[in-house]
Enzyme design. Structure first.
Site, short mmCIF file in Angstrom:
data_model
loop_
_atom_site.label_atom_id
_atom_site.label_comp_id
_atom_site.label_asym_id
_atom_site.label_seq_id
_atom_site.Cartn_x
_atom_site.Cartn_y
_atom_site.Cartn_z
N TYR A 52 0.82 -1.21 0.00
CA TYR A 52 0.00 0.00 0.00
C TYR A 52 0.86 1.26 0.00
O TYR A 52 0.47 2.30 -0.56
CB TYR A 52 -1.00 -0.03 1.17
CG TYR A 52 -2.14 -0.97 0.87
CD1 TYR A 52 -2.13 -2.29 1.34
CD2 TYR A 52 -3.19 -0.59 0.03
CE1 TYR A 52 -3.13 -3.18 1.00
CE2 TYR A 52 -4.21 -1.47 -0.31
CZ TYR A 52 -4.18 -2.77 0.18
OH TYR A 52 -5.16 -3.66 -0.17
N ARG A 55 1.54 2.02 -3.51
CA ARG A 55 0.37 2.58 -4.19
C ARG A 55 0.12 4.02 -3.72
O ARG A 55 -0.31 4.87 -4.50
CB ARG A 55 -0.86 1.70 -3.92
CG ARG A 55 -0.75 0.34 -4.62
CD ARG A 55 -1.95 -0.54 -4.36
NE ARG A 55 -3.16 -0.01 -4.99
CZ ARG A 55 -4.37 -0.43 -4.67
NH1 ARG A 55 -4.53 -1.35 -3.73
NH2 ARG A 55 -5.42 0.06 -5.27
N ASN A 91 -12.95 2.60 -6.41
CA ASN A 91 -11.55 3.00 -6.37
C ASN A 91 -11.20 3.59 -5.01
O ASN A 91 -12.03 4.24 -4.38
CB ASN A 91 -11.25 4.03 -7.47
CG ASN A 91 -11.55 3.49 -8.85
OD1 ASN A 91 -11.58 2.27 -9.05
ND2 ASN A 91 -11.81 4.37 -9.79
N VAL A 92 -9.97 3.39 -4.61
CA VAL A 92 -9.51 3.93 -3.33
C VAL A 92 -8.65 5.18 -3.56
O VAL A 92 -8.16 5.79 -2.61
CB VAL A 92 -8.73 2.87 -2.53
CG1 VAL A 92 -9.65 1.72 -2.12
CG2 VAL A 92 -7.53 2.32 -3.30
N HIS A 108 -15.09 0.90 -1.28
CA HIS A 108 -13.96 0.02 -0.93
C HIS A 108 -12.93 0.76 -0.10
O HIS A 108 -11.78 0.30 0.02
CB HIS A 108 -13.31 -0.54 -2.20
CG HIS A 108 -14.17 -1.56 -2.89
ND1 HIS A 108 -13.92 -2.01 -4.16
CD2 HIS A 108 -15.31 -2.19 -2.49
CE1 HIS A 108 -14.85 -2.89 -4.50
NE2 HIS A 108 -15.70 -3.01 -3.52
N THR A 176 -15.26 -0.63 -15.03
CA THR A 176 -15.15 -1.75 -14.10
C THR A 176 -15.43 -3.05 -14.86
O THR A 176 -16.22 -3.11 -15.78
CB THR A 176 -16.11 -1.60 -12.89
OG1 THR A 176 -15.97 -2.72 -12.03
CG2 THR A 176 -17.56 -1.45 -13.32
N ASN A 201 -17.05 1.54 -20.90
CA ASN A 201 -15.85 0.78 -20.55
C ASN A 201 -14.93 0.68 -21.78
O ASN A 201 -15.35 0.97 -22.90
CB ASN A 201 -16.26 -0.63 -20.07
CG ASN A 201 -15.24 -1.23 -19.12
OD1 ASN A 201 -14.79 -0.59 -18.18
ND2 ASN A 201 -14.85 -2.47 -19.40
N ALA A 219 -11.75 5.85 -21.40
CA ALA A 219 -12.62 6.71 -20.59
C ALA A 219 -12.41 8.20 -20.88
O ALA A 219 -13.37 8.97 -20.93
CB ALA A 219 -12.36 6.43 -19.10
N1 APR Z 1 -10.90 3.40 -20.12
C1 APR Z 1 -12.03 2.73 -19.75
N2 APR Z 1 -12.01 1.48 -19.20
C2 APR Z 1 -10.80 0.92 -19.01
C3 APR Z 1 -9.58 1.56 -19.37
C4 APR Z 1 -9.67 2.86 -19.93
N3 APR Z 1 -8.57 3.54 -20.30
N4 APR Z 1 -8.56 0.72 -19.07
C5 APR Z 1 -9.11 -0.39 -18.54
N5 APR Z 1 -10.45 -0.29 -18.52
C6 APR Z 1 -11.45 -1.26 -18.03
C7 APR Z 1 -11.06 -2.69 -18.29
O1 APR Z 1 -11.56 -3.12 -19.56
C8 APR Z 1 -11.75 -3.43 -17.14
O2 APR Z 1 -13.06 -3.85 -17.52
O3 APR Z 1 -11.51 -1.11 -16.63
C9 APR Z 1 -11.87 -2.37 -16.05
C10 APR Z 1 -10.96 -2.62 -14.87
O4 APR Z 1 -11.38 -3.81 -14.27
P1 APR Z 1 -10.62 -4.31 -12.96
O5 APR Z 1 -9.15 -4.24 -13.19
O6 APR Z 1 -11.25 -5.60 -12.56
O7 APR Z 1 -10.95 -3.19 -11.87
P2 APR Z 1 -12.32 -3.04 -11.06
O8 APR Z 1 -13.47 -3.52 -11.86
O9 APR Z 1 -12.36 -1.65 -10.54
O10 APR Z 1 -12.09 -4.04 -9.81
C11 APR Z 1 -13.08 -4.07 -8.83
O11 APR Z 1 -11.68 -5.49 -7.46
O12 APR Z 1 -9.50 -5.80 -6.83
C12 APR Z 1 -10.73 -5.36 -6.39
O13 APR Z 1 -11.21 -3.78 -4.75
C13 APR Z 1 -10.64 -3.92 -6.01
O14 APR Z 1 -12.12 -2.11 -6.49
C14 APR Z 1 -11.47 -3.22 -7.07
C15 APR Z 1 -12.46 -4.29 -7.48
#
Ligand code: APR
Length: 234
Positions: A52, A55, A91-92, A108, A176, A201, A219
């Site tokens: 952490y 990060r 997101n944190v 989270h 996400t 996404n 995004a």
């Molecule tokens: N623009 C838009 N979307 C994007 C981009 C971008 N530039 N880059 C990546 N992505 C998308 C990916 O396609 C993916 O679907 O963002 C998503 C990220 O997914 P994850 O890495 O799984 O992150 P997240 O969904 O936030 O994870 C949820 O899991 O690890 C735990 O607590 C943590 O909050 C987190 C939770």
């Protein structure tokens, strides 16, 4: 109009903060059982603090991007028109706040906040987590952990989130993968309540099929354009 926006790591990807499940994502480099569970912290608190602290250092350098800024604009414009943005993030990081969002629900937790493992007291803290930090509330040391919800722990603000979701006219999921519950279940709840849903996404998420509207692309490109289109419709 009440808009519920759920964001994930994808909204901060172009600010240089890693996502978790993309190729070379955070969980391809670290074992989440070791660094993001209470058991991992009990086994090896130093490893967790190092993870952490790295990060936190990244976060200090990170700047909000056009997607964060567009959502801050959406919040302000909706409020001006008597509407409301409920911004719930997985997101944190603090990039939504840095972009000017006034109310951000961190389900989270928050990386730049430290929590005492002994008494649950929390305090803002951008510095490194240390083993000898003495808690100002309970005066015990050795308990400094990030105020982040680990796997197996209960996400925060769920009552407030469920209330806002059921009152929404539109549910939008941004950046996400739809792989972690309860956040990944919000779209199905919205749909069951007859609320319009939209996924924004880089690519289709695990539950893309549930969404009414789908917008794909980076995004920083697709979120500002989508906000402008929504505001033009109001
Ligand atoms: N623009 C838009 N979307 C994007 C981009 C971008 N530039 N880059 C990546 N992505 C998308 C990916 O396609 C993916 O679907 O963002 C998503 C990220 O997914 P994850 O890495 O799984 O992150 P997240 O969904 O936030 O994870 C949820 O899991 O690890 C735990 O607590 C943590 O909050 C987190 C939770």
């Amino acid at each position: 109009m009440k808009v519920f926006v759920l964001t994930g790591a994808g909204v901060s990807a172009e600010s240089g903060l890693g996502t978790f499940r993309d190729k070379d994502g955070v969980w391809t480099k670290y074992d989440l059982n070791e660094v993001a569970t209470p058991q991992g912290f009990a086994r090896n608190p130093a490893l967790v603090r190092d993870f952490y602290n790295a990060r936190r250092a990244n976060l200090a350098e990170a700047r909000p991007n056009a997607a964060h800024e567009a959502l801050a604009r959406l919040e302000a414009d909706l409020a001006k028109r008597g509407g409301e943005l409920f911004l719930c993030t997985q997101n944190v990081d603090d990039l939504h706040e840095k972009a000017g969002c006034r109310r951000v629900i961190h389900m989270h937790g928050e990386l730049a906040v430290t929590r005492c493992h002994h008494c649950e007291a929390t305090w803002p803290d951008k510095g490194p987590l240390k083993p000898d930090t003495v808690c100002a509330a309970c005066a015990r040391d050795g308990g400094a952990r990030p105020h982040v919800v680990w796997f197996g722990e209960i996400p925060l603000f769920m009552d407030q989130i469920e209330d806002a979701l059921s009152a929404a006219d539109l549910f939008v999921s941004i950046g996400t993968s739809g792989s972690v519950y309860p956040a990944a279940g919000f779209v199905a709840e919205a749909r069951a309540m007859g609320i319009a849903t939209c996924e924004i996404n880089l690519e289709p998420s695990a539950n893309a099929y549930v969404f009414d509207e789908k917008v794909y692309g980076p995004a920083t490109e697709v979120v500002p354009a989508w906000v402008e289109r929504l505001l033009a419709r109001l």
